[in-house]
Scaffold this motif. Structure first.
Motif, PDB file in Angstrom:
ATOM      1  N   GLY A  72      -5.919   6.924  14.091  1.00  0.00           N
ATOM      2  CA  GLY A  72      -5.471   5.771  13.131  1.00  0.00           C
ATOM      3  C   GLY A  72      -6.530   4.940  12.680  1.00  0.00           C
TER       4      GLY A  72
ATOM      5  N   ALA B  89     -11.442   2.534   4.621  1.00  0.00           N
ATOM      6  CA  ALA B  89     -11.792   1.128   4.167  1.00  0.00           C
ATOM      7  C   ALA B  89     -13.315   0.958   3.594  1.00  0.00           C
TER       8      ALA B  89
ATOM      9  N   GLY C 217      -4.499   5.036   7.526  1.00  0.00           N
ATOM     10  CA  GLY C 217      -4.724   5.287   8.786  1.00  0.00           C
ATOM     11  C   GLY C 217      -3.299   5.552   9.542  1.00  0.00           C
ATOM     12  N   ILE C 218      -2.373   4.523   9.153  1.00  0.00           N
ATOM     13  CA  ILE C 218      -1.188   4.693   9.996  1.00  0.00           C
ATOM     14  C   ILE C 218      -0.456   6.040   9.964  1.00  0.00           C
TER      15      ILE C 218
ATOM     16  N   THR D 279      -9.517   6.568  10.865  1.00  0.00           N
ATOM     17  CA  THR D 279      -9.195   6.900   9.556  1.00  0.00           C
ATOM     18  C   THR D 279      -9.189   5.544   8.741  1.00  0.00           C
ATOM     19  N   TRP D 280      -8.651   4.602   9.260  1.00  0.00           N
ATOM     20  CA  TRP D 280      -8.516   3.387   8.440  1.00  0.00           C
ATOM     21  C   TRP D 280      -9.887   2.914   8.164  1.00  0.00           C
TER      22      TRP D 280
ATOM     23  N   GLN E  43       0.677  -1.039   0.059  1.00  0.00           N
ATOM     24  CA  GLN E  43       0.090  -0.134   0.085  1.00  0.00           C
ATOM     25  C   GLN E  43       0.754   1.342  -0.104  1.00  0.00           C
TER      26      GLN E  43
ATOM     27  N   SER F 159      -5.791   2.026   2.489  1.00  0.00           N
ATOM     28  CA  SER F 159      -6.467   2.642   3.530  1.00  0.00           C
ATOM     29  C   SER F 159      -5.683   2.588   5.076  1.00  0.00           C
ATOM     30  N   PHE F 160      -5.212   1.391   4.867  1.00  0.00           N
ATOM     31  CA  PHE F 160      -4.304   0.917   6.166  1.00  0.00           C
ATOM     32  C   PHE F 160      -3.103   1.693   6.314  1.00  0.00           C
TER      33      PHE F 160
END
Length: 376
Positions: A247, A255, A266-267, A250-251, A100, A262-263
Protein backbone atom coordinates in the motif's frame (compact mmCIF):
# COMPACT_ATOMS: atom_id res chain seq x y z
CA UNK A 1 -12.69 -73.69 7.04
CA UNK A 2 -16.23 -74.13 8.39
CA UNK A 3 -18.09 -71.84 10.75
CA UNK A 4 -19.96 -73.44 13.60
CA UNK A 5 -23.64 -72.84 14.11
CA UNK A 6 -22.96 -70.84 17.29
CA UNK A 7 -20.66 -68.43 15.43
CA UNK A 8 -23.05 -67.77 12.49
CA UNK A 9 -25.50 -65.52 14.43
CA UNK A 10 -22.57 -63.57 15.86
CA UNK A 11 -21.11 -63.08 12.37
CA UNK A 12 -24.46 -61.94 11.00
CA UNK A 13 -24.86 -59.53 13.92
CA UNK A 14 -21.40 -58.06 13.33
CA UNK A 15 -22.14 -57.62 9.62
CA UNK A 16 -25.48 -55.97 10.37
CA UNK A 17 -23.80 -53.69 12.91
CA UNK A 18 -21.08 -52.72 10.41
CA UNK A 19 -23.66 -51.97 7.71
CA UNK A 20 -25.73 -49.89 10.16
CA UNK A 21 -22.73 -47.88 11.33
CA UNK A 22 -21.56 -47.34 7.74
CA UNK A 23 -25.03 -46.21 6.66
CA UNK A 24 -25.28 -43.79 9.57
CA UNK A 25 -21.82 -42.43 8.73
CA UNK A 26 -22.78 -41.87 5.08
CA UNK A 27 -26.01 -40.11 6.11
CA UNK A 28 -24.20 -37.88 8.60
CA UNK A 29 -21.48 -37.01 6.08
CA UNK A 30 -24.10 -36.15 3.45
CA UNK A 31 -25.99 -34.02 5.97
CA UNK A 32 -22.73 -32.23 6.82
CA UNK A 33 -22.08 -31.48 3.13
CA UNK A 34 -25.63 -30.16 2.64
CA UNK A 35 -25.34 -28.01 5.78
CA UNK A 36 -21.99 -26.62 4.64
CA UNK A 37 -23.38 -25.84 1.18
CA UNK A 38 -26.47 -23.97 2.38
CA UNK A 39 -24.73 -22.13 5.20
CA UNK A 40 -21.39 -21.53 3.48
CA UNK A 41 -21.64 -17.73 3.77
CA UNK A 42 -22.22 -17.92 7.52
CA UNK A 43 -19.45 -20.47 8.02
CA UNK A 44 -16.99 -18.35 6.02
CA UNK A 45 -18.01 -15.30 8.07
CA UNK A 46 -17.27 -17.22 11.27
CA UNK A 47 -13.96 -18.35 9.79
CA UNK A 48 -13.09 -14.72 9.00
CA UNK A 49 -13.78 -13.86 12.65
CA UNK A 50 -11.54 -16.75 13.69
CA UNK A 51 -8.75 -15.43 11.46
CA UNK A 52 -9.11 -11.97 12.98
CA UNK A 53 -8.88 -13.54 16.41
CA UNK A 54 -5.75 -15.43 15.39
CA UNK A 55 -4.21 -12.17 14.15
CA UNK A 56 -5.02 -10.39 17.43
CA UNK A 57 -3.63 -13.31 19.39
CA UNK A 58 -0.44 -13.29 17.31
CA UNK A 59 0.07 -9.57 17.95
CA UNK A 60 -0.67 -10.12 21.64
CA UNK A 61 1.90 -12.91 21.87
CA UNK A 62 4.44 -10.78 20.01
CA UNK A 63 3.88 -7.99 22.56
CA UNK A 64 4.30 -10.55 25.33
CA UNK A 65 7.87 -11.16 24.22
CA UNK A 66 8.62 -7.50 24.98
CA UNK A 67 6.34 -6.73 27.92
CA UNK A 68 5.48 -9.11 30.75
CA UNK A 69 1.80 -8.41 31.32
CA UNK A 70 -1.31 -10.57 31.58
CA UNK A 71 -2.87 -11.73 28.33
CA UNK A 72 -5.96 -9.54 28.77
CA UNK A 73 -3.87 -6.41 29.36
CA UNK A 74 -1.71 -7.08 26.29
CA UNK A 75 -4.81 -7.69 24.15
CA UNK A 76 -6.29 -4.40 25.39
CA UNK A 77 -3.10 -2.56 24.43
CA UNK A 78 -3.11 -4.12 20.94
CA UNK A 79 -6.79 -3.21 20.40
CA UNK A 80 -6.27 0.38 21.61
CA UNK A 81 -3.23 0.85 19.35
CA UNK A 82 -5.09 -0.54 16.33
CA UNK A 83 -8.13 1.64 17.08
CA UNK A 84 -5.95 4.76 17.42
CA UNK A 85 -4.18 4.00 14.14
CA UNK A 86 -7.50 3.53 12.34
CA UNK A 87 -8.93 6.69 13.89
CA UNK A 88 -5.80 8.63 12.93
CA UNK A 89 -6.03 7.49 9.32
CA UNK A 90 -9.73 8.38 9.23
CA UNK A 91 -9.11 11.78 10.86
CA UNK A 92 -6.11 12.79 8.77
CA UNK A 93 -7.20 11.31 5.46
CA UNK A 94 -10.95 10.84 5.79
CA UNK A 95 -11.89 13.76 3.53
CA UNK A 96 -9.11 12.86 1.11
CA UNK A 97 -10.24 9.23 0.98
CA UNK A 98 -13.87 10.18 0.32
CA UNK A 99 -12.93 12.73 -2.34
CA UNK A 100 -10.46 10.45 -4.09
CA UNK A 101 -12.86 7.49 -3.92
CA UNK A 102 -15.58 9.50 -5.67
CA UNK A 103 -13.13 10.79 -8.28
CA UNK A 104 -11.68 7.31 -8.79
CA UNK A 105 -15.12 5.80 -9.33
CA UNK A 106 -16.00 8.38 -12.00
CA UNK A 107 -12.61 8.00 -13.68
CA UNK A 108 -12.80 4.20 -13.87
CA UNK A 109 -16.37 4.31 -15.23
CA UNK A 110 -15.39 6.78 -17.94
CA UNK A 111 -12.28 4.79 -18.86
CA UNK A 112 -14.28 1.55 -19.08
CA UNK A 113 -16.68 3.30 -21.45
CA UNK A 114 -13.74 4.59 -23.50
CA UNK A 115 -12.19 1.13 -23.70
CA UNK A 116 -15.53 -0.34 -24.75
CA UNK A 117 -15.94 2.28 -27.47
CA UNK A 118 -12.38 1.66 -28.69
CA UNK A 119 -13.02 -2.09 -28.95
CA UNK A 120 -16.37 -1.54 -30.68
CA UNK A 121 -14.75 0.74 -33.25
CA UNK A 122 -12.26 -2.01 -34.09
CA UNK A 123 -14.91 -4.66 -34.63
CA UNK A 124 -14.72 -6.36 -31.22
CA UNK A 125 -18.14 -7.34 -29.85
CA UNK A 126 -18.41 -6.05 -26.26
CA UNK A 127 -22.14 -6.48 -25.77
CA UNK A 128 -21.55 -9.28 -23.27
CA UNK A 129 -19.81 -6.78 -20.93
CA UNK A 130 -23.12 -4.88 -20.52
CA UNK A 131 -21.27 -1.66 -19.79
CA UNK A 132 -22.70 1.76 -20.44
CA UNK A 133 -25.60 0.36 -22.44
CA UNK A 134 -28.29 1.98 -20.37
CA UNK A 135 -28.85 5.58 -21.30
CA UNK A 136 -29.55 8.07 -18.54
CA UNK A 137 -33.18 8.65 -17.83
CA UNK A 138 -32.79 12.39 -18.19
CA UNK A 139 -31.81 12.03 -21.84
CA UNK A 140 -35.12 10.45 -22.85
CA UNK A 141 -37.68 12.80 -24.39
CA UNK A 142 -41.31 12.36 -23.28
CA UNK A 143 -42.78 12.09 -26.75
CA UNK A 144 -44.50 8.72 -26.45
CA UNK A 145 -48.03 8.46 -25.13
CA UNK A 146 -48.52 7.95 -21.45
CA UNK A 147 -49.40 4.30 -20.65
CA UNK A 148 -52.18 5.31 -18.27
CA UNK A 149 -53.96 7.88 -20.45
CA UNK A 150 -52.90 6.98 -23.99
CA UNK A 151 -52.03 10.66 -24.68
CA UNK A 152 -48.73 12.50 -24.43
CA UNK A 153 -48.19 14.24 -21.09
CA UNK A 154 -48.93 17.92 -21.03
CA UNK A 155 -46.24 20.49 -20.22
CA UNK A 156 -43.65 17.67 -19.95
CA UNK A 157 -45.27 16.32 -16.73
CA UNK A 158 -45.60 12.57 -16.25
CA UNK A 159 -48.89 10.93 -15.48
CA UNK A 160 -49.91 9.51 -12.12
CA UNK A 161 -48.97 5.96 -13.15
CA UNK A 162 -45.47 7.00 -14.20
CA UNK A 163 -44.97 8.96 -10.98
CA UNK A 164 -46.13 5.98 -8.92
CA UNK A 165 -43.82 3.66 -10.84
CA UNK A 166 -40.85 6.01 -10.39
CA UNK A 167 -41.61 6.42 -6.70
CA UNK A 168 -41.82 2.66 -6.24
CA UNK A 169 -38.50 2.17 -8.02
CA UNK A 170 -36.84 4.83 -5.86
CA UNK A 171 -38.20 3.26 -2.65
CA UNK A 172 -37.10 -0.21 -3.82
CA UNK A 173 -33.56 0.96 -4.64
CA UNK A 174 -33.38 2.84 -1.34
CA UNK A 175 -34.37 -0.27 0.61
CA UNK A 176 -31.84 -2.38 -1.30
CA UNK A 177 -29.08 0.14 -0.57
CA UNK A 178 -30.10 0.34 3.09
CA UNK A 179 -30.24 -3.42 3.51
CA UNK A 180 -26.90 -3.81 1.74
CA UNK A 181 -25.31 -1.23 4.02
CA UNK A 182 -26.78 -2.85 7.14
CA UNK A 183 -25.59 -6.28 5.97
CA UNK A 184 -22.04 -5.04 5.30
CA UNK A 185 -21.80 -3.18 8.61
CA UNK A 186 -23.32 -6.16 10.43
CA UNK A 187 -20.78 -8.53 8.91
CA UNK A 188 -17.95 -6.25 10.00
CA UNK A 189 -19.26 -6.14 13.58
CA UNK A 190 -19.68 -9.93 13.59
CA UNK A 191 -16.08 -10.43 12.48
CA UNK A 192 -14.84 -7.92 15.08
CA UNK A 193 -16.87 -9.48 17.89
CA UNK A 194 -15.85 -13.04 17.06
CA UNK A 195 -12.21 -12.01 16.70
CA UNK A 196 -12.19 -10.29 20.09
CA UNK A 197 -13.99 -13.23 21.70
CA UNK A 198 -11.52 -15.75 20.27
CA UNK A 199 -8.48 -13.62 21.17
CA UNK A 200 -9.68 -12.86 24.72
CA UNK A 201 -9.85 -16.51 25.80
CA UNK A 202 -8.05 -18.69 23.25
CA UNK A 203 -7.46 -21.51 25.73
CA UNK A 204 -11.20 -22.04 26.27
CA UNK A 205 -11.86 -22.61 22.56
CA UNK A 206 -8.70 -24.72 22.25
CA UNK A 207 -9.81 -26.98 25.09
CA UNK A 208 -13.35 -27.06 23.72
CA UNK A 209 -12.14 -28.44 20.39
CA UNK A 210 -10.10 -31.06 22.23
CA UNK A 211 -13.16 -32.05 24.29
CA UNK A 212 -15.08 -32.79 21.07
CA UNK A 213 -12.41 -35.28 19.97
CA UNK A 214 -12.32 -38.87 21.29
CA UNK A 215 -10.08 -39.25 24.35
CA UNK A 216 -7.59 -41.56 22.62
CA UNK A 217 -7.07 -39.05 19.77
CA UNK A 218 -6.83 -35.82 21.82
CA UNK A 219 -3.04 -35.71 21.78
CA UNK A 220 -3.07 -36.00 18.01
CA UNK A 221 -5.83 -33.39 17.64
CA UNK A 222 -3.97 -31.01 19.97
CA UNK A 223 -0.86 -31.32 17.80
CA UNK A 224 -2.85 -30.55 14.64
CA UNK A 225 -4.58 -27.53 16.24
CA UNK A 226 -1.26 -26.14 17.48
CA UNK A 227 0.34 -26.53 14.03
CA UNK A 228 -2.62 -24.85 12.32
CA UNK A 229 -2.57 -22.00 14.84
CA UNK A 230 1.19 -21.50 14.46
CA UNK A 231 0.97 -21.58 10.65
CA UNK A 232 -1.90 -19.08 10.49
CA UNK A 233 -0.23 -16.74 12.99
CA UNK A 234 3.02 -16.63 11.02
CA UNK A 235 1.16 -16.15 7.77
CA UNK A 236 -1.09 -13.39 9.11
CA UNK A 237 1.79 -11.40 10.60
CA UNK A 238 3.72 -11.68 7.34
CA UNK A 239 0.61 -10.78 5.35
CA UNK A 240 -0.02 -7.64 7.39
CA UNK A 241 3.55 -6.47 6.74
CA UNK A 242 3.20 -7.25 3.02
CA UNK A 243 -0.12 -5.38 2.77
CA UNK A 244 1.32 -2.29 4.47
CA UNK A 245 4.43 -2.34 2.25
CA UNK A 246 2.40 -2.78 -0.96
CA UNK A 247 0.00 0.00 0.00
CA UNK A 248 2.71 2.50 0.93
CA UNK A 249 4.92 1.80 -2.10
CA UNK A 250 1.95 1.99 -4.49
CA UNK A 251 0.74 5.26 -2.94
CA UNK A 252 4.18 6.93 -3.09
CA UNK A 253 4.91 5.65 -6.59
CA UNK A 254 1.59 6.80 -8.06
CA UNK A 255 1.94 10.16 -6.31
CA UNK A 256 5.37 10.64 -7.90
CA UNK A 257 3.97 9.74 -11.32
CA UNK A 258 1.18 12.25 -10.80
CA UNK A 259 -1.85 9.92 -10.84
CA UNK A 260 -4.96 11.45 -9.22
CA UNK A 261 -6.34 9.41 -6.31
CA UNK A 262 -2.97 7.85 -5.48
CA UNK A 263 -3.83 7.56 -1.78
CA UNK A 264 -7.03 5.57 -2.28
CA UNK A 265 -5.33 3.48 -4.98
CA UNK A 266 -2.58 2.62 -2.50
CA UNK A 267 -5.17 1.61 0.10
CA UNK A 268 -7.04 -0.67 -2.30
CA UNK A 269 -3.75 -2.21 -3.52
CA UNK A 270 -2.75 -2.97 0.07
CA UNK A 271 -6.13 -4.50 0.91
CA UNK A 272 -6.20 -6.60 -2.27
CA UNK A 273 -2.71 -7.91 -1.43
CA UNK A 274 -4.51 -10.13 1.10
CA UNK A 275 -5.76 -12.18 -1.87
CA UNK A 276 -2.78 -13.83 -3.60
CA UNK A 277 -2.45 -13.60 -7.41
CA UNK A 278 -6.06 -12.61 -8.09
CA UNK A 279 -5.88 -9.59 -5.77
CA UNK A 280 -2.72 -8.32 -7.48
CA UNK A 281 -4.36 -8.67 -10.92
CA UNK A 282 -7.46 -6.77 -9.81
CA UNK A 283 -5.35 -4.04 -8.21
CA UNK A 284 -3.24 -3.72 -11.36
CA UNK A 285 -6.30 -3.39 -13.61
CA UNK A 286 -7.76 -0.69 -11.35
CA UNK A 287 -4.47 1.22 -11.27
CA UNK A 288 -4.06 1.11 -15.06
CA UNK A 289 -7.68 2.16 -15.70
CA UNK A 290 -7.33 5.06 -13.26
CA UNK A 291 -4.05 6.10 -14.91
CA UNK A 292 -5.43 6.20 -18.46
CA UNK A 293 -7.08 9.56 -17.74
CA UNK A 294 -3.59 11.07 -17.30
CA UNK A 295 -2.31 9.84 -20.65
CA UNK A 296 -0.57 6.81 -22.08
CA UNK A 297 2.79 7.72 -20.55
CA UNK A 298 1.30 7.86 -17.07
CA UNK A 299 -0.60 4.61 -17.69
CA UNK A 300 2.59 2.87 -18.87
CA UNK A 301 4.50 4.20 -15.85
CA UNK A 302 1.74 2.99 -13.52
CA UNK A 303 1.81 -0.43 -15.18
CA UNK A 304 5.58 -0.68 -14.72
CA UNK A 305 5.13 0.38 -11.09
CA UNK A 306 2.54 -2.36 -10.64
CA UNK A 307 4.95 -4.94 -12.07
CA UNK A 308 7.70 -3.74 -9.73
CA UNK A 309 5.46 -3.83 -6.67
CA UNK A 310 4.15 -7.28 -7.59
CA UNK A 311 7.73 -8.55 -8.08
CA UNK A 312 8.72 -7.09 -4.71
CA UNK A 313 5.75 -8.79 -3.07
CA UNK A 314 6.18 -12.19 -4.74
CA UNK A 315 9.96 -12.59 -4.84
CA UNK A 316 11.24 -10.53 -1.88
CA UNK A 317 8.71 -9.87 0.88
CA UNK A 318 6.66 -13.07 0.83
CA UNK A 319 9.62 -15.56 0.77
CA UNK A 320 11.58 -13.47 3.27
CA UNK A 321 8.77 -13.00 5.81
CA UNK A 322 6.85 -16.25 5.55
CA UNK A 323 9.94 -18.46 5.31
CA UNK A 324 8.09 -21.28 3.62
CA UNK A 325 5.29 -21.17 6.21
CA UNK A 326 2.84 -21.81 3.38
CA UNK A 327 4.73 -23.77 0.76
CA UNK A 328 1.75 -24.22 -1.57
CA UNK A 329 2.25 -24.63 -5.34
CA UNK A 330 0.93 -21.54 -7.18
CA UNK A 331 -1.17 -23.55 -9.63
CA UNK A 332 -2.87 -25.44 -6.79
CA UNK A 333 -3.62 -22.23 -4.90
CA UNK A 334 -4.91 -20.46 -8.01
CA UNK A 335 -7.18 -23.40 -8.88
CA UNK A 336 -8.68 -23.42 -5.38
CA UNK A 337 -9.11 -19.64 -5.51
CA UNK A 338 -11.07 -19.86 -8.76
CA UNK A 339 -13.15 -22.79 -7.46
CA UNK A 340 -14.03 -21.20 -4.13
CA UNK A 341 -14.55 -17.80 -5.74
CA UNK A 342 -17.04 -19.18 -8.27
CA UNK A 343 -18.88 -21.30 -5.70
CA UNK A 344 -18.87 -18.98 -2.67
CA UNK A 345 -18.19 -15.54 -4.14
CA UNK A 346 -15.88 -12.93 -2.65
CA UNK A 347 -15.68 -14.70 0.73
CA UNK A 348 -14.40 -17.89 -0.88
CA UNK A 349 -11.91 -15.94 -2.99
CA UNK A 350 -10.54 -13.97 -0.02
CA UNK A 351 -10.31 -16.94 2.36
CA UNK A 352 -9.04 -19.54 -0.11
CA UNK A 353 -5.40 -19.33 1.03
CA UNK A 354 -5.97 -19.90 4.78
CA UNK A 355 -8.42 -22.72 4.00
CA UNK A 356 -5.88 -24.40 1.73
CA UNK A 357 -3.20 -23.82 4.39
CA UNK A 358 -5.30 -25.64 7.00
CA UNK A 359 -5.88 -28.53 4.62
CA UNK A 360 -2.16 -28.70 3.84
CA UNK A 361 -1.21 -28.80 7.53
CA UNK A 362 -3.62 -31.67 8.13
CA UNK A 363 -2.41 -33.60 5.07
CA UNK A 364 1.24 -33.14 6.05
CA UNK A 365 0.48 -34.33 9.56
CA UNK A 366 -1.28 -37.50 8.44
CA UNK A 367 1.52 -38.24 5.95
CA UNK A 368 4.26 -37.99 8.58
CA UNK A 369 2.31 -39.36 11.55
CA UNK A 370 3.24 -42.86 12.61
CA UNK A 371 0.67 -44.77 14.57
CA UNK A 372 1.95 -46.21 17.87
CA UNK A 373 2.53 -49.97 17.80
CA UNK A 374 -0.25 -52.10 19.18
CA UNK A 375 0.33 -53.73 22.50
CA UNK A 376 1.01 -57.43 22.30
Amino acid sequence: MTISRDERPSTRNDLAWAISVGGIGVVLFTALLVFTWYFAATLLLIFAGLLFGVALNALTNALGRRVHLPHTARLAIVCVVLALMLAGVAYLGGATIAEQASLLSKTIKSQITNVKSFLDSHGVDTSFFDLGSAAPASDATPTEPSPSTGAPPKNGLSGAGALASSGGAIVSQTFKLLLGTISAVGNIFIVLFLGLAFAAQPSIYHDGLLFLAPARHRTRVALIIDRISETLERWLIAQIVVMIAVGVVTWIGLALIGIPGSFILGIQAGLLAFIPTVGAIIAGVIVVLASLASGWVAALSAFLLFLGVHAMESYVLTPLLQRQALDIPPATLFAFQILLGVVFGIWGLALALPLVAIAKVMIDHFKTYEAPPLAA
